[in-house]
Write a protein that holds these residues in place. Structure first.
Motif, short mmCIF file in Angstrom:
data_model
loop_
_atom_site.label_atom_id
_atom_site.label_comp_id
_atom_site.label_asym_id
_atom_site.label_seq_id
_atom_site.Cartn_x
_atom_site.Cartn_y
_atom_site.Cartn_z
N CYS A 104 23.66 35.03 50.15
CA CYS A 104 24.96 34.73 50.74
C CYS A 104 25.62 36.05 51.11
N LEU A 105 26.74 35.95 51.81
CA LEU A 105 27.50 37.14 52.13
C LEU A 105 28.18 37.67 50.87
N GLN A 106 28.51 38.97 50.87
CA GLN A 106 29.27 39.52 49.77
C GLN A 106 30.63 38.83 49.69
N ALA A 107 31.04 38.42 48.49
CA ALA A 107 32.37 37.85 48.32
C ALA A 107 33.43 38.94 48.35
N THR A 108 33.08 40.10 47.81
CA THR A 108 33.99 41.24 47.82
C THR A 108 33.15 42.50 47.68
N SER A 109 33.80 43.64 47.52
CA SER A 109 33.09 44.91 47.32
C SER A 109 33.68 45.60 46.09
N VAL A 110 32.96 46.57 45.58
CA VAL A 110 33.46 47.32 44.43
C VAL A 110 34.79 47.98 44.77
N THR A 111 34.91 48.50 45.99
CA THR A 111 36.16 49.15 46.40
C THR A 111 37.31 48.16 46.44
N ARG A 112 37.09 46.99 47.08
CA ARG A 112 38.18 46.01 47.18
C ARG A 112 38.56 45.47 45.80
N LEU A 113 37.57 45.25 44.95
CA LEU A 113 37.85 44.76 43.60
C LEU A 113 38.69 45.78 42.82
N SER A 114 38.30 47.05 42.88
CA SER A 114 39.03 48.09 42.15
C SER A 114 40.43 48.28 42.70
N GLU A 115 40.57 48.25 44.02
CA GLU A 115 41.90 48.42 44.63
C GLU A 115 42.83 47.27 44.27
N TYR A 116 42.30 46.05 44.25
CA TYR A 116 43.13 44.91 43.86
C TYR A 116 43.61 45.04 42.42
N LEU A 117 42.69 45.36 41.52
CA LEU A 117 43.04 45.44 40.11
C LEU A 117 43.97 46.61 39.81
N ALA A 118 44.00 47.60 40.70
CA ALA A 118 44.87 48.77 40.49
C ALA A 118 46.31 48.51 40.93
N ARG A 119 46.59 47.35 41.55
CA ARG A 119 47.94 47.07 42.05
C ARG A 119 48.94 47.06 40.90
N HIS A 120 50.08 47.69 41.13
CA HIS A 120 51.07 47.82 40.05
C HIS A 120 51.65 46.48 39.63
N GLU A 121 51.64 45.48 40.52
CA GLU A 121 52.16 44.16 40.14
C GLU A 121 51.39 43.55 38.97
N LEU A 122 50.14 44.00 38.78
CA LEU A 122 49.31 43.44 37.72
C LEU A 122 49.42 44.20 36.40
N ASP A 123 50.15 45.30 36.39
CA ASP A 123 50.30 46.07 35.14
C ASP A 123 50.88 45.18 34.05
N GLY A 124 50.22 45.17 32.92
CA GLY A 124 50.73 44.42 31.78
C GLY A 124 50.31 42.96 31.73
N CYS A 125 49.67 42.45 32.78
CA CYS A 125 49.28 41.04 32.74
C CYS A 125 48.07 40.87 31.82
N HIS A 126 47.92 39.68 31.29
CA HIS A 126 46.87 39.41 30.31
C HIS A 126 45.49 39.60 30.94
#
Length: 317
Positions: free
Chosen positions: A131-153
């Motif tokens: 199948c096609l890639q669902a995401t990439s390592v870069t996109r995954l890391s950039e999403y998780l680095a978003r400040h809105e997610l700081d402190g979430c479980h």
């Protein structure tokens, strides 16, 4: 809607939602049955739904309710039809960081950033389907680095696990092989440098007659060491034509100065055989395997990792 993740989103005509906040109310069972009829390739009851409040109706045979009270950055959802969204691969990864082990989360990261998919509730192919890639390592890391997610479980686990994911795997066994070789020793891996997966080696014009093609893809390639590893599934008889093609490939790569070793499924599955192979890879990379503290303690972690990785390919069923 939280699950399942939408794969091959471009061919399905899906688009990323710019800004979507889960509503306080959930669709009723009738609406969910209608959605399942319209999209049987994606939705199977019970459907996981996301709400911003615990005051919404709870779980039924058609739905399982989850509550998310924090902010969600752009890229958390993709739209599959007017008014209906599913979790993006990156948001799915974050949610599952709260529910599955780091080892299985790493394996999921390899799948989402690779070109194969495993069945989820009977959907999206079987072991080894492409199948096609669902995401990439870069996109995954950039999403998780978003400040809105700081402190979430789960965010700290998700960020740490994402840092160990290698993209472009073509199969679950390739993922298992690289995870076992390259995860940090504190997690039970051998701590070897991470390769490029399914990296392309171009063949010069004067060697293309020998190789029979203009390029090769190597399952795991450490290009700076001109060393690679190929996974050989070894299903059935290979046949003379395939064996001859393998020899031509090996000769062409040797002519370019590349040493490529092959590992079988049996070697990956056998602890002693894989241990010998890992030490062979380490020597080829010029790395000395050192284990701080007790070797027995590391072996216990290694066996736990092997148990997770080699049995986890149907974690979503």
């Amino acid at each position: 809607m939280v699950h399942p993740v939408a794969r091959d989103s471009s061919t399905l005509g899906l688009r990323q939602a710019r800004a979507t906040t889960p509503g306080p109310s959930l669709p009723n069972d009738s609406e969910l049955r209608d959605a399942c009829r319209k999209m049987p390739y994606m939705l199977t009851a019970p459907i996981d739904l996301l709400s911003t409040t615990k005051r919404s109706h709870g779980s039924t045979s058609m739905r399982t309710r989850h509550v998310w009270s924090g902010p969600l950055p752009r890229g958390s959802f993709v739209q599959i039809s007017p008014g209906m969204h599913v979790a993006s691969p990156e948001f799915l990864f974050l949610q599952l960081a709260q529910r599955i082990s780091p080892q299985r989360l790493t394996l999921l990261g390899y799948e989402l950033c690779g070109s194969y998919c495993m069945p989820v509730r009977g959907h999206h192919g079987t072991d080894g389907s492409t199948c096609l890639q669902a995401t990439s390592v870069t996109r995954l890391s950039e999403y998780l680095a978003r400040h809105e997610l700081d402190g979430c479980h789960g965010i700290n686990v998700a960020r740490q696990v994402a840092s160990n994911v290698v993209g472009f795997s073509n199969s679950p066994r390739e993922s298992a092989m690289v995870m076992l070789l390259c995860l940090p020793k504190k997690l039970g891996g051998y701590g070897l440098p991470r390769p490029r997966m399914n990296a392309v080696v171009y063949i010069p014009q004067h060697l293309r007659a020998i190789a029979g093609r203009a390029w090769f893809s190597i399952d795991a390639l450490w290009r700076d060491r001109r060393f690679g590893v190929e996974y050989d599934g070894g299903v059935g008889h290979r046949g003379e034509s395939n064996i001859a093609r393998d020899y031509s490939r090996a000769n062409a790569l040797l002519a370019l100065g590349y040493n490529v070793e092959t590992i079988s499924n049996a070697q990956i599955s056998d602890e002693r055989s894989f241990d010998l192979f890992a030490h062979q890879v380490a020597r080829s990379l010029g790395v000395r395997l050192r284990f701080e503290g007790s070797r027995e303690a590391w072996r216990s972690k290694n066996r736990a990792l092997r148990g997770e990785v080699l049995s986890a390919h149907r974690w979503g069923n």
